[in-house]
Motif scaffolding. Sequence first.
Motif, PDB file in Angstrom:
ATOM      1  N   VAL A  92     -17.548 -46.658 -30.239  1.00 24.69           N
ATOM      2  CA  VAL A  92     -16.589 -45.600 -30.579  1.00 24.69           C
ATOM      3  C   VAL A  92     -15.267 -45.907 -29.894  1.00 24.69           C
ATOM      4  O   VAL A  92     -15.158 -45.834 -28.678  1.00 24.69           O
ATOM      5  CB  VAL A  92     -17.106 -44.210 -30.136  1.00 24.69           C
ATOM      6  N   GLY A  93     -14.254 -46.270 -30.661  1.00 21.06           N
ATOM      7  CA  GLY A  93     -12.944 -46.605 -30.104  1.00 21.06           C
ATOM      8  C   GLY A  93     -12.683 -48.095 -30.195  1.00 21.06           C
ATOM      9  O   GLY A  93     -13.501 -48.919 -29.764  1.00 21.06           O
ATOM     10  N   GLY A  98      -9.956 -49.896 -28.898  1.00 18.36           N
ATOM     11  CA  GLY A  98      -8.963 -50.463 -27.973  1.00 18.36           C
ATOM     12  C   GLY A  98      -9.546 -51.727 -27.365  1.00 18.36           C
ATOM     13  O   GLY A  98     -10.425 -52.386 -27.954  1.00 18.36           O
ATOM     14  N   GLY A 146       1.828 -49.875 -19.729  1.00 13.47           N
ATOM     15  CA  GLY A 146       2.908 -50.712 -19.209  1.00 13.47           C
ATOM     16  C   GLY A 146       2.917 -52.107 -19.828  1.00 13.47           C
ATOM     17  O   GLY A 146       3.886 -52.831 -19.748  1.00 13.47           O
ATOM     18  N   SER A 187     -10.587 -42.628 -39.215  1.00 15.65           N
ATOM     19  CA  SER A 187     -11.210 -41.327 -38.932  1.00 15.65           C
ATOM     20  C   SER A 187     -11.789 -41.341 -37.533  1.00 15.65           C
ATOM     21  O   SER A 187     -12.346 -42.357 -37.103  1.00 15.65           O
ATOM     22  CB  SER A 187     -12.346 -41.032 -39.894  1.00 15.65           C
ATOM     23  N   THR A 197     -13.414 -44.623 -25.910  1.00 16.58           N
ATOM     24  CA  THR A 197     -12.306 -43.827 -26.470  1.00 16.58           C
ATOM     25  C   THR A 197     -11.098 -43.754 -25.539  1.00 16.58           C
ATOM     26  O   THR A 197     -10.164 -43.009 -25.818  1.00 16.58           O
ATOM     27  CB  THR A 197     -12.796 -42.399 -26.808  1.00 16.58           C
ATOM     28  N   HIS A 218      -8.978 -40.579 -24.295  1.00 18.18           N
ATOM     29  CA  HIS A 218      -9.393 -39.378 -25.039  1.00 18.18           C
ATOM     30  C   HIS A 218     -10.881 -39.136 -24.829  1.00 18.18           C
ATOM     31  O   HIS A 218     -11.697 -39.992 -25.150  1.00 18.18           O
ATOM     32  CB  HIS A 218      -9.098 -39.561 -26.524  1.00 18.18           C
ATOM     33  N   LEU A 265     -14.491 -37.557 -25.571  1.00 20.03           N
ATOM     34  CA  LEU A 265     -15.269 -37.066 -26.707  1.00 20.03           C
ATOM     35  C   LEU A 265     -16.025 -35.818 -26.250  1.00 20.03           C
ATOM     36  O   LEU A 265     -16.549 -35.795 -25.136  1.00 20.03           O
ATOM     37  CB  LEU A 265     -16.254 -38.160 -27.115  1.00 20.03           C
ATOM     38  N   ALA A 322       2.092 -39.099 -18.211  1.00 17.27           N
ATOM     39  CA  ALA A 322       2.691 -40.431 -18.436  1.00 17.27           C
ATOM     40  C   ALA A 322       3.576 -40.426 -19.682  1.00 17.27           C
ATOM     41  O   ALA A 322       3.258 -39.758 -20.676  1.00 17.27           O
ATOM     42  CB  ALA A 322       1.580 -41.467 -18.604  1.00 17.27           C
ATOM     43  N   TYR A 330      -6.868 -40.498 -12.673  1.00 22.39           N
ATOM     44  CA  TYR A 330      -6.721 -41.699 -11.839  1.00 22.39           C
ATOM     45  C   TYR A 330      -7.717 -41.648 -10.684  1.00 22.39           C
ATOM     46  O   TYR A 330      -7.876 -40.613 -10.046  1.00 22.39           O
ATOM     47  CB  TYR A 330      -5.299 -41.801 -11.278  1.00 22.39           C
ATOM     48  N   ASP A 348     -11.458 -47.152 -19.967  1.00 19.57           N
ATOM     49  CA  ASP A 348     -10.992 -45.949 -19.274  1.00 19.57           C
ATOM     50  C   ASP A 348     -12.057 -44.867 -19.249  1.00 19.57           C
ATOM     51  O   ASP A 348     -11.914 -43.876 -18.541  1.00 19.57           O
ATOM     52  CB  ASP A 348      -9.729 -45.387 -19.956  1.00 19.57           C
ATOM     53  N   ASP A 351      -3.872 -53.308 -13.900  1.00 15.45           N
ATOM     54  CA  ASP A 351      -5.218 -53.869 -13.988  1.00 15.45           C
ATOM     55  C   ASP A 351      -6.138 -53.080 -14.917  1.00 15.45           C
ATOM     56  O   ASP A 351      -7.299 -53.444 -15.087  1.00 15.45           O
ATOM     57  CB  ASP A 351      -5.840 -53.950 -12.587  1.00 15.45           C
ATOM     58  N   GLY A 352      -5.622 -51.994 -15.513  1.00  9.15           N
ATOM     59  CA  GLY A 352      -6.463 -51.156 -16.379  1.00  9.15           C
ATOM     60  C   GLY A 352      -6.998 -51.929 -17.574  1.00  9.15           C
ATOM     61  O   GLY A 352      -8.164 -51.780 -17.961  1.00  9.15           O
ATOM     62  N   ALA A 386     -10.828 -52.746 -18.584  1.00  8.30           N
ATOM     63  CA  ALA A 386     -11.355 -52.383 -19.916  1.00  8.30           C
ATOM     64  C   ALA A 386     -12.089 -53.577 -20.535  1.00  8.30           C
ATOM     65  O   ALA A 386     -13.207 -53.443 -21.041  1.00  8.30           O
ATOM     66  CB  ALA A 386     -10.217 -51.921 -20.819  1.00  8.30           C
TER      67      ALA A 386
HETATM   68  C1  LIG Z   1       1.495 -45.066 -17.976  1.00  9.38           C
HETATM   69  C2  LIG Z   1       0.420 -46.110 -18.036  1.00  9.38           C
HETATM   70  C3  LIG Z   1       0.752 -47.428 -17.823  1.00  9.38           C
HETATM   71  C4  LIG Z   1      -0.234 -48.425 -17.861  1.00  9.38           C
HETATM   72  N1  LIG Z   1       0.139 -49.708 -17.654  1.00  9.38           N
HETATM   73  C5  LIG Z   1      -0.792 -50.679 -17.655  1.00  9.38           C
HETATM   74  C6  LIG Z   1      -0.420 -52.041 -17.492  1.00  9.38           C
HETATM   75  O1  LIG Z   1       0.762 -52.371 -17.386  1.00  9.38           O
HETATM   76  N2  LIG Z   1      -1.404 -52.987 -17.461  1.00  9.38           N
HETATM   77  C7  LIG Z   1      -2.730 -52.660 -17.583  1.00  9.38           C
HETATM   78  O2  LIG Z   1      -3.579 -53.554 -17.522  1.00  9.38           O
HETATM   79  N3  LIG Z   1      -3.112 -51.380 -17.788  1.00  9.38           N
HETATM   80  C8  LIG Z   1      -2.177 -50.385 -17.839  1.00  9.38           C
HETATM   81  N4  LIG Z   1      -2.558 -49.106 -18.081  1.00  9.38           N
HETATM   82  C9  LIG Z   1      -3.981 -48.806 -18.299  1.00  9.38           C
HETATM   83  C10 LIG Z   1      -4.430 -49.227 -19.709  1.00  9.38           C
HETATM   84  O3  LIG Z   1      -3.555 -48.718 -20.689  1.00  9.38           O
HETATM   85  C11 LIG Z   1      -5.835 -48.697 -19.972  1.00  9.38           C
HETATM   86  O4  LIG Z   1      -6.637 -48.927 -18.852  1.00  9.38           O
HETATM   87  C12 LIG Z   1      -6.471 -49.384 -21.188  1.00  9.38           C
HETATM   88  O5  LIG Z   1      -5.716 -49.124 -22.339  1.00  9.38           O
HETATM   89  C13 LIG Z   1      -7.884 -48.890 -21.403  1.00  9.38           C
HETATM   90  O6  LIG Z   1      -8.413 -49.482 -22.553  1.00  9.38           O
HETATM   91  P1  LIG Z   1      -9.530 -48.746 -23.393  1.00  9.38           P
HETATM   92  O7  LIG Z   1      -9.968 -49.689 -24.432  1.00  9.38           O
HETATM   93  O8  LIG Z   1     -10.518 -48.145 -22.469  1.00  9.38           O
HETATM   94  O9  LIG Z   1      -8.779 -47.486 -24.051  1.00  9.38           O
HETATM   95  P2  LIG Z   1      -7.586 -47.427 -25.116  1.00  9.38           P
HETATM   96  O10 LIG Z   1      -6.755 -48.610 -25.047  1.00  9.38           O
HETATM   97  O11 LIG Z   1      -6.956 -46.089 -24.890  1.00  9.38           O
HETATM   98  O12 LIG Z   1      -8.337 -47.439 -26.509  1.00  9.38           O
HETATM   99  C14 LIG Z   1      -9.133 -46.356 -26.935  1.00  9.38           C
HETATM  100  C15 LIG Z   1      -9.190 -46.387 -28.453  1.00  9.38           C
HETATM  101  O13 LIG Z   1     -10.112 -45.409 -28.904  1.00  9.38           O
HETATM  102  C16 LIG Z   1      -9.560 -44.754 -30.035  1.00  9.38           C
HETATM  103  N5  LIG Z   1     -10.186 -43.441 -30.089  1.00  9.38           N
HETATM  104  C17 LIG Z   1     -10.007 -42.404 -29.235  1.00  9.38           C
HETATM  105  N6  LIG Z   1     -10.774 -41.372 -29.572  1.00  9.38           N
HETATM  106  C18 LIG Z   1     -11.481 -41.771 -30.669  1.00  9.38           C
HETATM  107  C19 LIG Z   1     -12.470 -41.148 -31.474  1.00  9.38           C
HETATM  108  N7  LIG Z   1     -12.890 -39.896 -31.215  1.00  9.38           N
HETATM  109  N8  LIG Z   1     -12.976 -41.834 -32.532  1.00  9.38           N
HETATM  110  C20 LIG Z   1     -12.566 -43.109 -32.802  1.00  9.38           C
HETATM  111  N9  LIG Z   1     -11.627 -43.747 -32.066  1.00  9.38           N
HETATM  112  C21 LIG Z   1     -11.107 -43.086 -31.007  1.00  9.38           C
HETATM  113  C22 LIG Z   1      -8.078 -44.708 -29.781  1.00  9.38           C
HETATM  114  O14 LIG Z   1      -7.334 -44.563 -30.968  1.00  9.38           O
HETATM  115  C23 LIG Z   1      -7.859 -46.066 -29.101  1.00  9.38           C
HETATM  116  O15 LIG Z   1      -7.525 -47.074 -30.014  1.00  9.38           O
HETATM  117  C24 LIG Z   1      -1.588 -48.080 -18.085  1.00  9.38           C
HETATM  118  C25 LIG Z   1      -1.929 -46.742 -18.326  1.00  9.38           C
HETATM  119  C26 LIG Z   1      -0.941 -45.776 -18.311  1.00  9.38           C
HETATM  120  C27 LIG Z   1      -1.322 -44.337 -18.585  1.00  9.38           C
END
Ligand SMILES: Cc1cc2nc3c(=O)[nH]c(=O)nc-3n(C[C@H](O)[C@H](O)[C@H](O)COP(=O)(O)OP(=O)(O)OC[C@H]3O[C@@H](n4cnc5c(N)ncnc54)[C@H](O)[C@@H]3O)c2cc1C
Length: 371
Positions: free
Chosen positions: A20-21, A23, A55, A124, A155, A158, A160, A175, A268, A283, A294-295, A299
């Motif tokens: 689910v998601g 990213g 970022g 969706s 996700t 966001h 769930l 942010a 955080y 996340d 490093d986020g 991930a």
């Molecule tokens: C201000 C800020 C600056 C940052 N800068 C950096 C940086 O410079 N370098 C770095 O490494 N990290 C940075 N981060 C952290 C980084 O953005 C996150 O750690 C990273 O994006 C996490 O990846 P993810 O795949 O967990 O989530 P995400 O990248 O958020 O992906 C989640 C995906 O799930 C989808 N989704 C959500 N809900 C649903 C649902 N119900 N059904 C289907 N799809 C859904 C969304 O559309 C999205 O595509 C920053 C964060 C913030 C807030």
Amino acid sequence: MAAGAVVRGPVEVKTEALVVGGGLAGAAVAITLARAGRDVVLVEREAGPKHKVCGEFLSAEALGYLGGLGVEVAALGAVKIARVRMAGREVRLPFEAMSVTRRALDEALLERVAEVGARVLRGSAVEGVERMGERWSARIGREQNVEAGAAFLATGKHDLRGWGRPEGRQDGLVAFKMYWRLSAEQARAMDGVVELFLYRGGYAGLQLVEDGSANLGCLIEREELKRLGGGWEKLLEAMLAGSGELRERLRGAEPVLGRALAVSAIPYGMVRERTAGVWCVGDQAAVIPSFTGDGMSIALHTGMLAARMYLEGATAREFQRRVGAELRRQVGLATWISRGMVGVPRVMAGVVRVWPGVLGVVAKGTRIASR
Ligand SMILES: Cc1cc2nc3c(=O)[nH]c(=O)nc-3n(C[C@H](O)[C@H](O)[C@H](O)COP(=O)(O)OP(=O)(O)OC[C@H]3O[C@@H](n4cnc5c(N)ncnc54)[C@H](O)[C@@H]3O)c2cc1C
């Protein structure tokens, strides 16, 4: 539905693994499992490319993981980042880094997911994930349903319903993100640099991305934002008043987006060490303060680790415990520093002026060592 196809529209699907998601974390899970020959369905709520609040600083670890997944960011036009600057002091980063927009990066990853044979459902949102005996069932919009043997929650920011994250240790930050077309002189000053700016109640980072514009990602305490009158315009005014360096960089700059992107309720310092059976990655597993850059690496790491442990026959609970053991210390240290940056920005800037090398020490110390 054909393997590797990008699908929109109503479907009833059965699969081994539901992600689910789409990213970084979700893509990392899906690519790793599909490459091992497993049947995977990934659901991403966005129908097409989209900017995300981030970022966009890619650490050496993140670059390594992306290469391992088959995504070369150089081919997306990513720019090199070799130095970090703060409070007028600059040092070399202890590792190579790059920068590329999430809009480009996340699309490239989803293309790779489809390429290695996973099914991608786009456009969706998953509304809920529930256990049905030994299997999992996910509702997508009103008509669609996916039934799976395992569920991976990716996700990101966001939550769930029913799967909310524990509280963080630095909650209450909001942010914002805006791209800027810098003046030629300031664009030169930003070449190969990530710059951090401190101001009352928050901090920001600036760096160039592949099209030559600069990404400004900012954080501010919700209470401070309220005191300022709320919203991006007020924050921008306060940041420019509070940081001479940022004023200098944005002199003559033009905003690129029609409006700034925003996200709130970021936990955080959160590390999820328990689960009721769903594999929580990215996340959804841990949130490290943004200044570490490093986020994205976490991930990708948690996504690949979850998939590998799943393939080895481990349980989601064992994975979540491992996440805790691996990430607790660095996330804790980074959160402690982040609280200082927000709470006593002048002290922190003073430390960097006296000892610029601390920037490199912090950059190294907040990496996840055990990877
Ligand atoms: C201000 C800020 C600056 C940052 N800068 C950096 C940086 O410079 N370098 C770095 O490494 N990290 C940075 N981060 C952290 C980084 O953005 C996150 O750690 C990273 O994006 C996490 O990846 P993810 O795949 O967990 O989530 P995400 O990248 O958020 O992906 C989640 C995906 O799930 C989808 N989704 C959500 N809900 C649903 C649902 N119900 N059904 C289907 N799809 C859904 C969304 O559309 C999205 O595509 C920053 C964060 C913030 C807030």
